[in-house]
Design a protein around this motif. Structure first.
Motif, mmCIF file in Angstrom:
data_model
loop_
_atom_site.group_PDB
_atom_site.id
_atom_site.type_symbol
_atom_site.label_atom_id
_atom_site.label_comp_id
_atom_site.label_asym_id
_atom_site.label_seq_id
_atom_site.Cartn_x
_atom_site.Cartn_y
_atom_site.Cartn_z
ATOM 1 N N SER A 97 -32.043 12.443 -10.138
ATOM 2 C CA SER A 97 -33.177 12.374 -11.061
ATOM 3 C C SER A 97 -33.366 10.963 -11.579
ATOM 4 C CB SER A 97 -32.968 13.333 -12.229
ATOM 5 O OG SER A 97 -31.842 12.947 -12.977
ATOM 6 N N ILE A 98 -34.600 10.689 -11.968
ATOM 7 C CA ILE A 98 -34.930 9.422 -12.604
ATOM 8 C C ILE A 98 -35.984 9.708 -13.662
ATOM 9 C CG2 ILE A 98 -36.674 8.809 -10.883
ATOM 10 C CD1 ILE A 98 -35.728 5.864 -11.313
ATOM 11 N N LYS A 99 -35.787 9.134 -14.834
ATOM 12 C CA LYS A 99 -36.716 9.367 -15.938
ATOM 13 C C LYS A 99 -37.744 8.246 -15.972
ATOM 14 C CE LYS A 99 -37.050 10.634 -20.721
ATOM 15 N NZ LYS A 99 -36.382 11.050 -21.922
ATOM 16 N N ARG A 100 -39.011 8.635 -16.051
ATOM 17 C CA ARG A 100 -40.117 7.690 -16.189
ATOM 18 C C ARG A 100 -40.966 8.157 -17.355
ATOM 19 N NH1 ARG A 100 -41.029 8.431 -10.334
ATOM 20 N NH2 ARG A 100 -39.674 6.940 -9.309
ATOM 21 N N GLY A 101 -40.919 7.427 -18.423
ATOM 22 C CA GLY A 101 -41.640 7.841 -19.620
ATOM 23 C C GLY A 101 -41.023 9.103 -20.173
ATOM 24 N N ILE A 102 -41.849 10.130 -20.355
ATOM 25 C CA ILE A 102 -41.327 11.390 -20.886
ATOM 26 C C ILE A 102 -40.958 12.379 -19.784
ATOM 27 C CG2 ILE A 102 -42.568 11.147 -23.067
ATOM 28 C CD1 ILE A 102 -44.575 13.254 -21.990
ATOM 29 N N TRP A 103 -41.274 12.044 -18.524
ATOM 30 C CA TRP A 103 -41.027 12.973 -17.425
ATOM 31 C C TRP A 103 -39.821 12.558 -16.597
ATOM 32 C CZ3 TRP A 103 -43.286 17.223 -18.376
ATOM 33 C CH2 TRP A 103 -44.543 17.250 -18.970
ATOM 34 N N VAL A 104 -39.180 13.553 -16.030
ATOM 35 C CA VAL A 104 -38.062 13.312 -15.120
ATOM 36 C C VAL A 104 -38.517 13.729 -13.723
ATOM 37 C CG1 VAL A 104 -35.652 13.846 -14.581
ATOM 38 C CG2 VAL A 104 -36.405 13.758 -16.963
ATOM 39 N N TRP A 105 -38.231 12.858 -12.764
ATOM 40 C CA TRP A 105 -38.603 13.093 -11.371
ATOM 41 C C TRP A 105 -37.343 13.398 -10.574
ATOM 42 C CZ3 TRP A 105 -43.708 12.798 -9.672
ATOM 43 C CH2 TRP A 105 -44.623 12.407 -10.645
ATOM 44 N N TYR A 106 -37.440 14.383 -9.678
ATOM 45 C CA TYR A 106 -36.279 14.860 -8.925
ATOM 46 C C TYR A 106 -36.491 14.692 -7.427
ATOM 47 C CZ TYR A 106 -34.833 16.915 -13.303
ATOM 48 O OH TYR A 106 -34.449 17.077 -14.607
ATOM 49 N N ARG A 107 -35.368 14.499 -6.760
ATOM 50 C CA ARG A 107 -35.362 14.389 -5.303
ATOM 51 C C ARG A 107 -34.073 15.026 -4.804
ATOM 52 N NH1 ARG A 107 -36.052 8.498 -3.232
ATOM 53 N NH2 ARG A 107 -38.158 8.994 -3.850
ATOM 54 N N ALA A 108 -34.139 15.731 -3.675
ATOM 55 C CA ALA A 108 -32.929 16.304 -3.074
ATOM 56 C C ALA A 108 -32.064 15.153 -2.575
ATOM 57 C CB ALA A 108 -33.293 17.230 -1.925
ATOM 58 N N ASP A 109 -30.761 15.274 -2.753
ATOM 59 C CA ASP A 109 -29.840 14.257 -2.266
ATOM 60 C C ASP A 109 -29.700 14.455 -0.761
ATOM 61 O OD1 ASP A 109 -27.391 13.044 -1.327
ATOM 62 O OD2 ASP A 109 -26.879 12.730 -3.433
ATOM 63 N N PRO A 110 -30.232 13.528 0.048
ATOM 64 C CA PRO A 110 -30.226 13.738 1.502
ATOM 65 C C PRO A 110 -28.823 13.810 2.097
ATOM 66 C CG PRO A 110 -31.000 11.521 0.961
ATOM 67 C CD PRO A 110 -30.835 12.261 -0.333
ATOM 68 N N GLN A 111 -27.885 13.061 1.525
ATOM 69 C CA GLN A 111 -26.513 13.092 2.045
ATOM 70 C C GLN A 111 -25.880 14.459 1.786
ATOM 71 O OE1 GLN A 111 -23.978 10.008 0.572
ATOM 72 N NE2 GLN A 111 -22.209 10.731 1.706
ATOM 73 N N ARG A 112 -26.072 14.992 0.584
ATOM 74 C CA ARG A 112 -25.497 16.306 0.242
ATOM 75 C C ARG A 112 -26.153 17.395 1.074
ATOM 76 N NH1 ARG A 112 -20.799 18.253 -1.178
ATOM 77 N NH2 ARG A 112 -20.870 19.722 -2.862
ATOM 78 N N LEU A 113 -27.461 17.301 1.270
ATOM 79 C CA LEU A 113 -28.183 18.289 2.072
ATOM 80 C C LEU A 113 -27.683 18.267 3.519
ATOM 81 C CD1 LEU A 113 -30.394 20.415 2.170
ATOM 82 C CD2 LEU A 113 -32.055 18.605 2.515
#
Length: 121
Positions: A97-113
């Motif tokens: 996750s990465i926070k930008r302003g008030i929102w948090v953006w998510y991405r699947a971890d490609p290595q874990r997947l």
């Protein structure tokens, strides 16, 4: 003591190819206790239907990020509940996750997947 090197083990294959220790399918080499514990935690996080659906929505975005704000409606749960489930997925190492302003953006971890896909063969 004689060691049969014809059967790959997680330890010797990992050392030779510099791969993640749990990348061999379970049908090719037994899991170590540490690998089993780590994978069990990961699968436990995915064992909840809400978290599995969240992970699916995030992973389906590929390399794109998914805003937490766009996950509430498809899940049909409150924002705090979605945030809780996202935290569990993040702690299991399945998403970043990465926070930008008030929102948090998510991405699947490609290595874990890739690790999960590989371990299941």
């Amino acid at each position: 003591m004689v060691v049969d090197m014809s059967t790959p083990t997680r330890k010797n294959l990992s050392a030779e190819k510099s791969v993640v220790s749990c990348c061999l399918p379970v049908t090719q080499a037994p899991l170590s206790g540490r690998d089993a514990k780590g994978l069990a935690e990961c699968f436990a996080a995915l064992s909840d239907p809400v978290r599995l659906k969240l992970f699916s929505l995030i992973a389906a975005a590929g390399t794109s990020e998914t805003c937490a704000c766009s996950l509430v409606k498809p899940i049909g749960r409150s924002q705090p509940t979605v945030s809780h489930h996202l935290k569990v997925l993040r702690e299991a190492g399945l998403i970043t996750s990465i926070k930008r302003g008030i929102w948090v953006w998510y991405r699947a971890d490609p290595q874990r997947l890739a690790e999960l896909q590989s371990i299941l063969g």
